[in-house]
Design an enzyme around this catalytic site. Structure first.
Site, mmCIF file in Angstrom:
data_model
loop_
_atom_site.group_PDB
_atom_site.id
_atom_site.type_symbol
_atom_site.label_atom_id
_atom_site.label_comp_id
_atom_site.label_asym_id
_atom_site.label_seq_id
_atom_site.Cartn_x
_atom_site.Cartn_y
_atom_site.Cartn_z
ATOM 1 N N SER A 156 -12.366 1.421 11.109
ATOM 2 C CA SER A 156 -11.722 1.473 9.796
ATOM 3 C C SER A 156 -12.437 0.601 8.766
ATOM 4 C CB SER A 156 -10.263 1.027 9.922
ATOM 5 O OG SER A 156 -9.669 0.982 8.658
ATOM 6 N N VAL B 26 -5.214 0.282 3.490
ATOM 7 C CA VAL B 26 -5.420 -1.168 3.362
ATOM 8 C C VAL B 26 -6.724 -1.447 2.604
ATOM 9 C CG1 VAL B 26 -5.918 -3.285 4.662
ATOM 10 C CG2 VAL B 26 -4.035 -1.799 5.373
ATOM 11 N N GLU C 156 0.824 -1.220 0.000
ATOM 12 C CA GLU C 156 0.000 0.000 0.000
ATOM 13 C C GLU C 156 0.856 1.266 0.000
ATOM 14 O OE1 GLU C 156 -1.065 1.761 3.484
ATOM 15 O OE2 GLU C 156 -0.726 0.045 4.794
ATOM 16 N N ASP D 125 -10.976 -0.881 6.636
ATOM 17 C CA ASP D 125 -10.089 -2.046 6.423
ATOM 18 C C ASP D 125 -10.801 -3.338 6.824
ATOM 19 O OD1 ASP D 125 -8.226 -0.098 5.879
ATOM 20 O OD2 ASP D 125 -6.849 -0.625 7.493
ATOM 21 N N ASP E 179 -15.840 5.375 15.041
ATOM 22 C CA ASP E 179 -14.704 5.302 14.124
ATOM 23 C C ASP E 179 -14.177 3.870 14.023
ATOM 24 O OD1 ASP E 179 -12.510 5.663 12.528
ATOM 25 O OD2 ASP E 179 -11.649 7.309 13.686
ATOM 26 N N LYS F 132 -5.351 10.711 1.378
ATOM 27 C CA LYS F 132 -5.398 9.368 1.962
ATOM 28 C C LYS F 132 -6.679 8.713 1.445
ATOM 29 C CE LYS F 132 -6.014 7.168 6.453
ATOM 30 N NZ LYS F 132 -6.189 7.415 7.884
ATOM 31 N N LYS G 238 -2.996 -1.839 14.516
ATOM 32 C CA LYS G 238 -2.146 -0.810 15.120
ATOM 33 C C LYS G 238 -2.469 -0.641 16.610
ATOM 34 C CE LYS G 238 -2.698 2.024 11.621
ATOM 35 N NZ LYS G 238 -2.752 1.265 10.379
#
Ligand code: PSU
Ligand code: MN
Length: 299
Positions: A136, A102, A21, A138, A134, A82, A155
């Site tokens: 993601s 991702v 990525e 992903d 919130d 982004k 993360k």
């Protein structure tokens, strides 16, 4: 979509390709170490006789397999968007530059026919998501795309237990390489269980192939702990992450700005230690990802 010749040829001939990525380059690490890392990542993959395909958007064109010059641009150019899944049509239609997360990288990799993708740590459920919502994208794409992701877990700035719960909801099989716990990005172990531990990359390839043959959509998530010698201790990093989270809150940082802000702030507060670990874990993931991609094509 522009697929570079080397990648195209490898795909046609059934040789292994690993997707990479570009958000990690443009928004995850500072210049010039972002570029150095991205280039080292490609070299490691080539050394393993696998073809790297770094993915991003250049003036609206989706590129699969950037050149060294293009990687350099993603590292130093200002104003690169982004790009998550939702941003793909906007950035391409508006002919902008976009660094794919991702989620967006998975979409592109699937379209190109690349089944293995390596990153640092996936996005997930943010702490306080019960208030901010919130989570993601992903996680959703992991549940949808036929692309498997090698990472050092989610993360550490996230709510990792909640992230694993959502991965279960999305139907993502979570494997761990050699360690019983889900990796914790900067730290070796989050203390959380995965679905299966494997010691041989071939086993991961077999599971990926089985998922595909059973017609089950979505990827397999492969957690690879950071090398022990550069992993950080929970006692050390956890309080720093808490401080960065507090600062983000005070500064009103939210949405897509959260992760880049937190990673950069943690790097400052650790005087670069977290960045060193982030780089090492990415390289470590790349070595494992290349092996899995090879095993997968051999099947
Ligand atoms: N791994 C890293 N550094 C990063 C990322 C992953 O070591 O910066 C990026 C990935 O692109 C991932 C994104 O998709 O962080 C997550 O962003 P968000 O939390 O806004 O979904
Ligand atoms: Mn988000």
């Amino acid at each position: 979509m522009r697929i570079n010749e080397r990648v195209q040829k490898a795909l046609e001939e059934g040789r292994p390709v690993v997707a990479l990525e570009s958000t990690i380059i443009s928004h995850g690490m500072p210049y010039p170490r972002n570029v150095e890392t991205a280039l080292r990542v490609e070299q490691e993959i080539l050394k393993a006789e696998v073809v790297p395909a770094t993915i991003g958007i250049i003036e609206g064109e989706i590129v699969v397999g950037m050149s060294e010059e293009e990687i350099e641009q993603f590292g130093k150019r200002k104003g690169i968007e982004k790009v998550s899944y939702r941003d793909l049509p906007i950035v391409t239609a508006m002919k902008k530059w976009g660094a794919t997360t991702v989620s967006a990288t998975m979409v592109v990799a699937e379209k190109a026919g690349i089944e293995v993708f390596v990153t640092g740590g996936i996005g997930g459920v943010h702490r306080g998501a019960e208030h901010t919502f919130d989570i993601s994208r992903d996680l959703k794409e992991l549940g949808e795309r036929n692309v498997s992701v090698v990472c050092a877990g989610a993360k550490a700035i996230l709510d990792v237990p909640k992230t694993l719960e959502v991965l279960e909801t999305e139907g993502v099989s979570v494997l761990s390489y050699k360690s019983p716990g889900f990796a914790n990005f900067y730290c070796y172990d989050s203390g959380l269980r995965v679905d299966h531990v494997f010691n041989d990359p071939k086993e991961a390839a077999l599971i990926i192939k089985k998922k595909r043959n059973l017609g089950l959509k979505g990827g397999v998530l492969i957690s690879n702990p950071p090398p022990e010698e550069c992993a950080l201790e929970h006692d050390y990093i956890d309080s720093i992450i808490d401080q960065a989270l507090e600062e983000a809150d005070k500064a009103g940082v939210s949405g897509k700005d959260s992760t880049p802000f937190l990673l950069a702030r943690v790097a400052e507060l650790t005087k670069g230690k977290s960045l060193d670990t982030n780089i090492e874990l990415v390289l470590n993931n790349v070595r494992l990802g290349a092996k899995i991609a090879k095993e997968l094509t051999a099947l």
